[in-house]
Motif scaffolding. Sequence first.
Motif, PDB file in Angstrom:
ATOM      1  N   LYS A  22     -12.944 -49.633  98.151  1.00 36.07           N
ATOM      2  CA  LYS A  22     -11.541 -49.328  97.840  1.00 36.07           C
ATOM      3  C   LYS A  22     -11.152 -50.048  96.552  1.00 36.07           C
ATOM      4  CE  LYS A  22     -10.057 -51.026 101.734  1.00 36.07           C
ATOM      5  NZ  LYS A  22      -9.238 -51.427 102.860  1.00 36.07           N
ATOM      6  N   GLN A  25      -9.267 -54.031  96.282  1.00 39.03           N
ATOM      7  CA  GLN A  25      -9.349 -54.826  97.511  1.00 39.03           C
ATOM      8  C   GLN A  25      -9.693 -56.265  97.161  1.00 39.03           C
ATOM      9  OE1 GLN A  25     -12.266 -52.491  99.695  1.00 39.03           O
ATOM     10  NE2 GLN A  25     -13.933 -53.778  99.018  1.00 39.03           N
ATOM     11  N   GLY A  30      -6.550 -57.794 104.114  1.00 39.96           N
ATOM     12  CA  GLY A  30      -6.719 -56.423 104.607  1.00 39.96           C
ATOM     13  C   GLY A  30      -8.093 -56.183 105.190  1.00 39.96           C
ATOM     14  N   ASN A  31      -8.633 -55.003 104.939  1.00 38.61           N
ATOM     15  CA  ASN A  31      -9.963 -54.625 105.410  1.00 38.61           C
ATOM     16  C   ASN A  31     -10.859 -54.546 104.175  1.00 38.61           C
ATOM     17  OD1 ASN A  31     -12.229 -53.550 106.614  1.00 38.61           O
ATOM     18  ND2 ASN A  31     -11.199 -51.764 107.458  1.00 38.61           N
ATOM     19  N   GLN A  83     -11.807 -43.331 107.837  1.00 36.79           N
ATOM     20  CA  GLN A  83     -10.663 -44.126 108.272  1.00 36.79           C
ATOM     21  C   GLN A  83     -11.072 -45.543 108.685  1.00 36.79           C
ATOM     22  OE1 GLN A  83     -11.995 -41.634 110.015  1.00 36.79           O
ATOM     23  NE2 GLN A  83     -12.254 -42.329 112.124  1.00 36.79           N
ATOM     24  N   ILE A  85     -12.326 -47.739 106.986  1.00 30.73           N
ATOM     25  CA  ILE A  85     -12.086 -48.714 105.920  1.00 30.73           C
ATOM     26  C   ILE A  85     -10.591 -48.938 105.666  1.00 30.73           C
ATOM     27  CG2 ILE A  85     -14.321 -48.227 104.849  1.00 30.73           C
ATOM     28  CD1 ILE A  85     -12.779 -46.836 102.564  1.00 30.73           C
ATOM     29  N   ASP A  86      -9.744 -48.246 106.417  1.00 29.83           N
ATOM     30  CA  ASP A  86      -8.301 -48.432 106.260  1.00 29.83           C
ATOM     31  C   ASP A  86      -7.891 -49.838 106.682  1.00 29.83           C
ATOM     32  OD1 ASP A  86      -8.093 -45.794 105.451  1.00 29.83           O
ATOM     33  OD2 ASP A  86      -7.307 -45.068 107.376  1.00 29.83           O
ATOM     34  N   ASP A  87      -6.860 -50.361 106.031  1.00 28.18           N
ATOM     35  CA  ASP A  87      -6.295 -51.638 106.448  1.00 28.18           C
ATOM     36  C   ASP A  87      -5.607 -51.459 107.797  1.00 28.18           C
ATOM     37  OD1 ASP A  87      -7.160 -52.770 104.091  1.00 28.18           O
ATOM     38  OD2 ASP A  87      -5.183 -52.792 103.150  1.00 28.18           O
ATOM     39  N   ILE A  88      -5.618 -52.521 108.601  1.00 31.09           N
ATOM     40  CA  ILE A  88      -4.926 -52.555 109.884  1.00 31.09           C
ATOM     41  C   ILE A  88      -3.901 -53.679 109.778  1.00 31.09           C
ATOM     42  CG2 ILE A  88      -5.169 -52.942 112.365  1.00 31.09           C
ATOM     43  CD1 ILE A  88      -8.069 -51.895 112.080  1.00 31.09           C
ATOM     44  N   THR A  95     -15.631 -54.874 106.544  1.00 27.74           N
ATOM     45  CA  THR A  95     -16.353 -53.697 107.023  1.00 27.74           C
ATOM     46  C   THR A  95     -17.570 -53.496 106.138  1.00 27.74           C
ATOM     47  OG1 THR A  95     -14.344 -52.663 107.892  1.00 27.74           O
ATOM     48  CG2 THR A  95     -16.216 -51.210 107.462  1.00 27.74           C
TER      49      THR A  95
END
Length: 133
Positions: A22, A25, A30-31, A83, A85-88, A95
């Motif tokens: 991403k 990042q 985040g992720n 999805q 790799i999306d931030d939570i 990841t």
Amino acid sequence: LKLPIFYGISNANLLRGAGTMKADQKMGQGNYALAGHHMNNPNILFSPLAKAKVGELVYLTDGKKVYTYRLFKRKTINKDQIQVIDDIPNQKLLTLITCDPIPGVARTPLRILLQGQLQQIAKLNQQTRKLFE
């Protein structure tokens, strides 16, 4: 597994190390998602991830700090499950993704996914630098 991290997942980057998945990042936020090639040689690039286990620690450095993550998830996913790799919200994750080879298949649709949770951030010093030598 000791590899440089490059910005982006171009083939040139993945043939030399890990690539960020991403834009913009940052480690520890985040992720943080990385991809790498799985090769026939089990000891190069992201190939050792095939043996990684839940509970193991992963150390990353940006040259100033050391970020320690503990792996909590390992699973096989389809290459289209982006999805992951999306931030939570309120989670600091790592990841790691590499191909899950299928004997006799040149371009497998499967990926090995490993996820870790941030455990610690420490300054890079003489002692922590040894992790990366």
